[in-house]
Design a protein around this motif. Sequence first.
Motif, PDB file in Angstrom:
ATOM      1  N   ALA A   5       0.837  -1.178   0.010  1.00 28.72           N
ATOM      2  CA  ALA A   5      -0.043   0.032   0.106  1.00 28.72           C
ATOM      3  C   ALA A   5       0.850   1.097  -0.075  1.00 28.72           C
ATOM      4  CB  ALA A   5      -0.816  -0.124   1.141  1.00 28.72           C
ATOM      5  N   LEU A   6       1.940   1.175   0.818  1.00 22.43           N
ATOM      6  CA  LEU A   6       2.926   2.188   0.972  1.00 22.43           C
ATOM      7  C   LEU A   6       3.393   2.645  -0.589  1.00 22.43           C
ATOM      8  CD1 LEU A   6       4.439   4.588   2.216  1.00 22.43           C
ATOM      9  CD2 LEU A   6       5.858   2.852   3.254  1.00 22.43           C
ATOM     10  N   ALA A   7       3.898   1.363  -0.958  1.00 27.02           N
ATOM     11  CA  ALA A   7       4.619   1.511  -2.390  1.00 27.02           C
ATOM     12  C   ALA A   7       3.450   2.083  -3.376  1.00 27.02           C
ATOM     13  CB  ALA A   7       5.042   0.075  -2.927  1.00 27.02           C
ATOM     14  N   ALA A   8       2.534   1.666  -3.506  1.00 32.20           N
ATOM     15  CA  ALA A   8       1.400   2.225  -4.465  1.00 32.20           C
ATOM     16  C   ALA A   8       1.055   3.691  -4.197  1.00 32.20           C
ATOM     17  CB  ALA A   8      -0.003   1.494  -4.236  1.00 32.20           C
ATOM     18  N   ARG A   9       1.157   4.115  -3.031  1.00 35.23           N
ATOM     19  CA  ARG A   9       0.930   5.502  -2.748  1.00 35.23           C
ATOM     20  C   ARG A   9       2.031   6.523  -3.240  1.00 35.23           C
ATOM     21  NH1 ARG A   9      -2.078   6.560   2.997  1.00 35.23           N
ATOM     22  NH2 ARG A   9      -3.520   5.084   2.838  1.00 35.23           N
TER      23      ARG A   9
END
Lengths: 406, 240
Positions: A5-9
Amino acid sequence: MNLIALAARNVNRNRHRSLVTIGAMTFAGMIMILYASLMEGLFLSTERNALAMNIGELQIHVKGYRDDPDLYTKIEGSEKIISKLAANGMTASPRLFGFALAAAGISSAGVQLRGINLELESKVTRIHEHVYKGEWLNRVDMKGVVLGRKLARTLSVNVGDELVIVGQAADGSMANDLFQVKGILKGVGEEIDRGGFYMLDTSFRELMGLTNGIHEIVIVRDDKTVEIEQVTDKLSAIFPHYEVLNWRKLQPLIAEILDLSDINIYIMLFITYIAVAMVVLNAMLMSVFERIREFGVMRAIGVGPWQLFSLIYTETLIQVCIAVVLAFIFGLPLAWYFQLNGIDLTQFISGMSFGGIAFDPIWRAELTQRSVMAPLVTLVLIALVAVLYPAIKAAVIQPVKAIHYR
Amino acid sequence: MAGEVHTNNPAIKDIVRLESVSKVYQQGQLEVRAVDNVSLEIDTGDFCALCGPSGSGKTTVLNMIGGLDVPSSGQVWLENHNLARLSRSELASIRRDRIGFVFQAYNLIPVMTAYENAEFVLRLQGVPESECHEQVMMILDEVGLKGMEHRRPDEMSGGQQQRVAIARAIVTRPAIVLADEPTANVDSATADALLDLMQKLNQEDGVSFLFSTHDQRVMDRARRLIRLRDGRIESDEARR
Ligand SMILES: Nc1ncnc2c1ncn2[C@@H]1O[C@H](COP(=O)(O)OP(=O)(O)OP(=O)(O)O)[C@@H](O)[C@H]1O
Ligand SMILES: [Mg+2]
């Protein structure tokens, strides 16, 4: 919040850069699917032409016939052999060969007479579909012949014209007779174009005074999934007194070109993807450098080096996965379009042949599992290699320096 | 790193101990003694400020205590650990589990909300999401950010961002919070509010704090004030 999720953001954060990166990867992937499909198409059609026009998949000769194609070097009892082949899941057709002189008006040329079994030949090759003018042989016109394209030009004959054939019959006497041109072939390959002279096997026997025996048996597998080398070994064992060869041995040049096509695709992939690697490298380096401080803080509050490394990799993976999906979605129809319509090269080449192999003037793509998978898998691999350096950069950040980094 | 080893053990009187610590930086040809033979102990539950002019070595001291920087000589002890003896990844775990960091600015991860930032270290520790929730909401309430959980850093003021950083620093119940000029980038009203908050956390929850600061207000509130000059301790006074 987890890593993905962090990478996606983070990917979403600098949307323009991510879009450019994804776009570049998508474009390259798409083009490479098209390229690989076109190459597959080129080589498959080459293979098809060569095999389907003349060679078939395997051939049986009397040992030594290929080195010295003598009228008397015959296979006897071919019916038995052919039915044995049929029992082993193979379709076969007998052929007769002889050399003679053809003359029409003031022109003459040496020709290779090909006496074929009309019914069986059409099951092993598709030469009968490649009549350019006139029509293919039939049982009724015993004196009808079909000629290679260049041969017809050399002899200055057209459909309906008459030809005289002069040669030496099996008994040593002179063989001569009058034939009528029934059809002229399209360009299918140097050998046939220049010297192909098709006639009914019965006419051949009558002309040459050959009552029994044939010179060549052409074979195709009914089940294409059976390994050709395996079949060759099997047939060699069944017919130990004959020479059984597959097309790779009969046409080593074609086999070699086809083998090279693999390498060709990968070299092209590699070259194109170097550019992609640069784009990925540049984008990810920029994104790491502008986040040095952030990574420093992350390291300071307890994020491990491997976790940062994985973060950068995950960000890249997300982008490359999107690119792979898009390249698939857009590349497939693109290649499909060229599979249906092809690229018309008639303006540039007509009846082009190379090494005796004919090329279709319509270059069609051929979507195969490999022509789709190879570009996409390579794309992922290249991106993962390209991002190694930025990811290491992020992992080895020294928190103190990074936090005070400007 | 196993959690039980690091409980806030009242038997350990000194959370932090510096033994003749020096840090020398090489600036080109020049040798800079950023920290010069400093020995120092910090008690559990203290509210302590390092002050001194710019370049006196405050940040360097904090970084060495936090295991971000390595002393050129001397030893740094945090709880029972000699930091020099720990590997990089062990240090990372110590920082994650035992230390709360608050920097001068840009403390937060920009793509995460206030809630996610505050939760971040807990999640790093492997605390399940459901268990985090209550703690994080309580801390955010405590630092006065109720209702702002879903704001991203760029939607918050500098003071609010610092509150999130403080929440993140204390939510894990660290042994000590190291704060490098936490009030330098906020206005004086905000600075007062942040100090109120940290004082409250110190007094009510017993969280130990060590600040570096230029800010007179911070110095006024500190229970112990250590003055540095040229990397040496100039004075060390207990107050109140
Ligand atoms: N990475 C470094 N390389 C070289 N010299 C450094 C480095 N970090 C700090 N110094 C030097 O060490 C000395 C102490 O620096 P430090 O940052 O600890 O001071 P400070 O008290 O925190 O100052 P400030 O109040 O300006 O933040 C300074 O002279 C500084 O120039
Ligand atoms: Mg400083």
